[in-house]
Design an enzyme around this catalytic site. Sequence first.
Site, short mmCIF file in Angstrom:
data_model
loop_
_atom_site.label_atom_id
_atom_site.label_comp_id
_atom_site.label_asym_id
_atom_site.label_seq_id
_atom_site.Cartn_x
_atom_site.Cartn_y
_atom_site.Cartn_z
CB SER A 109 -0.95 -0.04 1.20
OG SER A 109 -1.91 0.99 1.16
CG ASP A 164 -6.34 -3.80 -3.33
OD1 ASP A 164 -7.18 -2.91 -3.04
OD2 ASP A 164 -5.11 -3.65 -3.18
CG HIS A 172 -5.74 -2.08 0.23
ND1 HIS A 172 -4.83 -2.12 -0.81
CD2 HIS A 172 -5.21 -1.22 1.15
CE1 HIS A 172 -3.82 -1.32 -0.54
NE2 HIS A 172 -4.02 -0.76 0.64
#
Length: 379
Positions: free
Chosen positions: A158, A323, A356
């Site tokens: 991320s 995601d 995610h």
Amino acid sequence: MSTDTSSYNGVGIVAPQRAHFDRPLTLRSGAVLPAYDLVYETYGKLNADRSNAILVCHALSGHHHVAGMYAHQTDNVGWWDNIVGPGRPLDTNKFFVVGVNNLGGCHGSTGPSSINPATNKPWGADFPLVAVVDWVHAQARLADHLGVQQWAAVVGGSLGGMQALRWTITYPERVRHALVIASAPKLTAQNIAFNDVARQAILTDPDFHGGHYYEHDTYPQRGLRLARMLGHITYLSDDQMDEKFGRKPRNGSFSFGYDVEFEVESYLRYQGDKFAGYFDANTYLLMTKALDYFDPAREGDGDLAKALSVAKAEFFIAAFTTDWRFSPGRSREIVSALAKNGQAVSYAQFDCNYGHDSFLMADPEYHAAVTAYMGRVSV
């Protein structure tokens, strides 16, 4: 609090360390931090020629406690403990792994809740906005402090993946491999919108006091709680939420009111309350703005391939099909840019059902791919 650790086979008991830096740091905004502290942890042993060091970069709500547990708090296991440790993908029998709490954080490194030496009060809203490149500059000074001239790898998921990408551009000679997981070369307009709604929840909380709530002995808990609830919705996949919660009422029937009725409501409120109990609202604001500002292609006149052309590292790019916050298409943009330049890049995509948050999970195929890639990283 302590728990039974007899079955635990990770890095074991760890302790945070602190490095102080007196040399001023000029930030991307033009502001200058006269001095600062970074809190970090290390796992494994640095080899004689200091060639086996790995930097793990954290995401929005992460920190330096990547793996292991504390002697006085054995239930506090690091946020990426399943990937760091002996025999794990980031194998501490081979590598010396470093986790750091970034500038602006709220887990010991200098940030908004720290004391501003000019006022002897908490920085609060006066703490300057930081960009991903500022974190990388600070991390480079930590590397110098540790005697690490070049990272064997910089790894992150991320926002952490954005830092890994930034390392390869800003310090191309100091990174041999970059693992960019569940990340993106920049945020979409939709992602910026999510971040702004989260910030507005905090900024409009009556207890925010313009960011100087420390002086008022209060805290914008309601705003931070709502921001986290919104974030959690975007971290999970639709299928996972449906599988985990569905439309199940908590008490079997409707109450025809506004109290918690569905299991998913209970989950989100619990996560919001939990997060607001330990995270700093000003730090949350800073982290989301750093996300918004990240766009290395700006340095290549909008051309990501041009911006990445200076990188000398080899790349491992990974994405997860569920995601939707940082979709696989965003990772493939990075792959395409690197391939256009003829740079070494491996790409993997996984059918993990956790949205995610998949990059945090011990998915066997995902971990096997990271293990295989790290197995060819020489030290």
